[in-house]
Structure formats: C-alpha cells, structure tokens
Scaffold this motif. Structure first.
Motif, PDB file in Angstrom:
ATOM      1  N   THR A  31     -39.754 -15.271 -21.385  1.00 15.51           N
ATOM      2  CA  THR A  31     -39.369 -15.977 -19.981  1.00 15.51           C
ATOM      3  C   THR A  31     -38.260 -14.914 -19.387  1.00 15.51           C
ATOM      4  N   VAL A  32     -38.533 -14.615 -18.071  1.00 21.67           N
ATOM      5  CA  VAL A  32     -37.758 -14.006 -17.462  1.00 21.67           C
ATOM      6  C   VAL A  32     -36.995 -14.470 -16.398  1.00 21.67           C
ATOM      7  N   ALA A  33     -35.826 -14.520 -16.288  1.00 18.13           N
ATOM      8  CA  ALA A  33     -35.107 -15.444 -15.220  1.00 18.13           C
ATOM      9  C   ALA A  33     -33.940 -14.427 -14.489  1.00 18.13           C
ATOM     10  N   TRP A  34     -33.528 -14.668 -13.455  1.00 19.04           N
ATOM     11  CA  TRP A  34     -32.412 -13.995 -12.512  1.00 19.04           C
ATOM     12  C   TRP A  34     -31.570 -15.007 -12.812  1.00 19.04           C
ATOM     13  N   ARG A  43     -21.167 -17.132 -13.994  1.00 15.60           N
ATOM     14  CA  ARG A  43     -22.529 -16.755 -13.825  1.00 15.60           C
ATOM     15  C   ARG A  43     -23.434 -18.076 -13.829  1.00 15.60           C
ATOM     16  N   GLU A  44     -24.400 -18.151 -12.728  1.00 11.14           N
ATOM     17  CA  GLU A  44     -25.212 -19.129 -12.458  1.00 11.14           C
ATOM     18  C   GLU A  44     -26.658 -18.747 -12.547  1.00 11.14           C
ATOM     19  N   PHE A  45     -27.554 -19.786 -12.910  1.00 13.67           N
ATOM     20  CA  PHE A  45     -28.822 -19.563 -12.908  1.00 13.67           C
ATOM     21  C   PHE A  45     -29.362 -19.688 -11.611  1.00 13.67           C
ATOM     22  N   ALA A  46     -30.473 -18.763 -11.279  1.00 13.54           N
ATOM     23  CA  ALA A  46     -30.981 -18.820  -9.711  1.00 13.54           C
ATOM     24  C   ALA A  46     -32.429 -19.104  -9.860  1.00 13.54           C
ATOM     25  N   ALA A  47     -33.260 -18.346 -10.615  1.00 11.91           N
ATOM     26  CA  ALA A  47     -34.731 -18.481 -10.690  1.00 11.91           C
ATOM     27  C   ALA A  47     -35.238 -18.050 -12.187  1.00 11.91           C
ATOM     28  N   ALA A  48     -36.572 -18.450 -12.524  1.00 10.29           N
ATOM     29  CA  ALA A  48     -37.143 -18.101 -13.971  1.00 10.29           C
ATOM     30  C   ALA A  48     -38.628 -18.191 -13.866  1.00 10.29           C
ATOM     31  N   GLY A  52     -45.494 -19.014 -19.733  1.00  7.79           N
ATOM     32  CA  GLY A  52     -46.831 -19.892 -19.704  1.00  7.79           C
ATOM     33  C   GLY A  52     -47.209 -19.983 -18.030  1.00  7.79           C
ATOM     34  N   GLY A  53     -46.473 -19.398 -17.110  1.00  3.01           N
ATOM     35  CA  GLY A  53     -46.581 -19.120 -15.947  1.00  3.01           C
ATOM     36  C   GLY A  53     -46.153 -20.228 -15.097  1.00  3.01           C
ATOM     37  N   GLY A  54     -45.110 -20.838 -15.231  1.00  2.00           N
ATOM     38  CA  GLY A  54     -44.193 -21.854 -14.736  1.00  2.00           C
ATOM     39  C   GLY A  54     -43.162 -20.937 -14.017  1.00  2.00           C
ATOM     40  N   THR A  55     -42.788 -21.523 -12.721  1.00  2.00           N
ATOM     41  CA  THR A  55     -41.428 -21.252 -12.083  1.00  2.00           C
ATOM     42  C   THR A  55     -40.547 -22.232 -11.876  1.00  2.00           C
ATOM     43  N   PHE A  56     -39.136 -21.905 -11.984  1.00  2.00           N
ATOM     44  CA  PHE A  56     -38.251 -22.878 -11.683  1.00  2.00           C
ATOM     45  C   PHE A  56     -37.072 -22.187 -11.093  1.00  2.00           C
ATOM     46  N   TYR A  57     -36.564 -23.081 -10.178  1.00  2.00           N
ATOM     47  CA  TYR A  57     -35.505 -22.374  -9.430  1.00  2.00           C
ATOM     48  C   TYR A  57     -34.328 -23.430  -9.203  1.00  2.00           C
ATOM     49  N   ALA A  58     -32.914 -22.957  -8.948  1.00  2.00           N
ATOM     50  CA  ALA A  58     -31.800 -23.609  -8.841  1.00  2.00           C
ATOM     51  C   ALA A  58     -32.012 -24.532  -7.519  1.00  2.00           C
ATOM     52  N   ASP A  59     -31.607 -25.610  -7.198  1.00  2.00           N
ATOM     53  CA  ASP A  59     -31.466 -26.289  -6.128  1.00  2.00           C
ATOM     54  C   ASP A  59     -30.948 -25.444  -4.887  1.00  2.00           C
ATOM     55  N   SER A  60     -30.094 -24.692  -5.162  1.00  2.00           N
ATOM     56  CA  SER A  60     -29.226 -23.582  -4.035  1.00  2.00           C
ATOM     57  C   SER A  60     -30.221 -22.740  -3.419  1.00  2.00           C
ATOM     58  N   VAL A  61     -31.461 -22.470  -4.170  1.00  2.00           N
ATOM     59  CA  VAL A  61     -32.271 -21.283  -3.813  1.00  2.00           C
ATOM     60  C   VAL A  61     -33.916 -21.907  -3.623  1.00  2.00           C
ATOM     61  N   LYS A  62     -33.946 -22.985  -3.974  1.00  2.00           N
ATOM     62  CA  LYS A  62     -35.282 -23.540  -3.697  1.00  2.00           C
ATOM     63  C   LYS A  62     -35.879 -23.544  -2.258  1.00  2.00           C
ATOM     64  N   GLY A  63     -36.927 -22.970  -2.046  1.00  2.00           N
ATOM     65  CA  GLY A  63     -37.406 -23.021  -0.942  1.00  2.00           C
ATOM     66  C   GLY A  63     -37.134 -21.575  -0.001  1.00  2.00           C
ATOM     67  N   ARG A  64     -36.382 -20.774  -0.660  1.00  4.58           N
ATOM     68  CA  ARG A  64     -35.839 -19.553   0.019  1.00  4.58           C
ATOM     69  C   ARG A  64     -36.084 -18.311  -0.871  1.00  4.58           C
ATOM     70  N   PHE A  65     -36.317 -18.369  -2.037  1.00  2.68           N
ATOM     71  CA  PHE A  65     -36.398 -17.548  -3.253  1.00  2.68           C
ATOM     72  C   PHE A  65     -37.766 -17.787  -3.827  1.00  2.68           C
ATOM     73  N   ILE A 102     -34.130 -22.823 -20.019  1.00  2.00           N
ATOM     74  CA  ILE A 102     -34.114 -21.653 -19.391  1.00  2.00           C
ATOM     75  C   ILE A 102     -33.050 -21.483 -18.427  1.00  2.00           C
ATOM     76  N   SER A 103     -32.394 -22.453 -17.869  1.00  2.00           N
ATOM     77  CA  SER A 103     -31.211 -22.185 -16.997  1.00  2.00           C
ATOM     78  C   SER A 103     -29.956 -21.836 -17.694  1.00  2.00           C
TER      79      SER A 103
END
Length: 121
Positions: A31-34, A43-48, A52-65, A102-103
C-alpha cells in the motif's frame, strides 16, 4: 524498499501538478500513500493506493487529487488539480505491506524524502 518523491514546485491557485514516487523495486504488494506536512502543522494523510487496487482520499483533497500506480515502472503518482494555497506543504510518499489503517503515518515503514509544493494565491 527505497522511495524517491519528485514533481513538486511552485504553481498558482487553480493550477495542477503531478507528483511521482519511484520505488527501488516492485511495489505491487504494498500500500502506497501520500502524506503532507504544512509549515507549523502535523503531517496528514492525503491519499493512498492499496495493493488490492483500492484508492482512498482525505476529504480535503477528494475530487481534486487522483492517486494511481504504474506497476511496470514501480511508480505511484499523485495528480493534483484545482490546487489551493492550503495545499502548500511538503509531500511525502510512504509504503507499507500490511495495509491496515492506511491513513495513519505510523503504520508506514518506508518513506521518501519529500517534495515541496507551493501554491500561490
């Protein structure tokens, strides 16, 4: 595994950047995250991107990253659109094999050196 982050720079608000995280070997089972760290903040979570192919985003970047990976190049990308001044931070890529919580930065054992993103207003 060693990670090398790149692609940061100075951009105006509303602009875009693509960050790259190059791994020294295959990362298909990681699992790789930014994460990002703004001046004076934790430090805060941005995306992962999970193994298994899933992607996850912080609410602050969702829809933009958008996070994606190239298995052939052992590279994970973070496409950042509609950038805002509050996105200004040092961005770090990190990897873990287990894929739990992952966050949470403490769960990642491998870290890149960080790349600075500055968004001007």
């Amino acid at each position: 595994v060693q990670l090398q982050a790149s692609g940061g720079g100075l951009v105006q608000a509303g602009g875009y950047l693509r960050l790259s995280c190059a791994a020294s070997r295959r990362i298909s089972s990681y699992t790789v995250a930014w994460f990002r760290q703004a001046p004076g903040k934790e430090r805060e979570f941005a995306a992962a991107s999970t193994w298994g192919g899933g992607t996850f985003y912080a609410d602050s970047v969702k829809g933009r990253f958008t996070i994606s990976r190239s298995s052939t190049k052992n590279t994970v990308y973070l496409q950042m659109n509609s950038l805002k001044p509050e996105d200004t931070a040092v961005y770090y890529c990190a990897a873990q094999m287990i894929g739990s919580s992952i966050s949470v930065s403490g769960n990642y054992g491998y870290w890149g050196q960080g790349t600075l993103v500055t968004v001007s207003s």
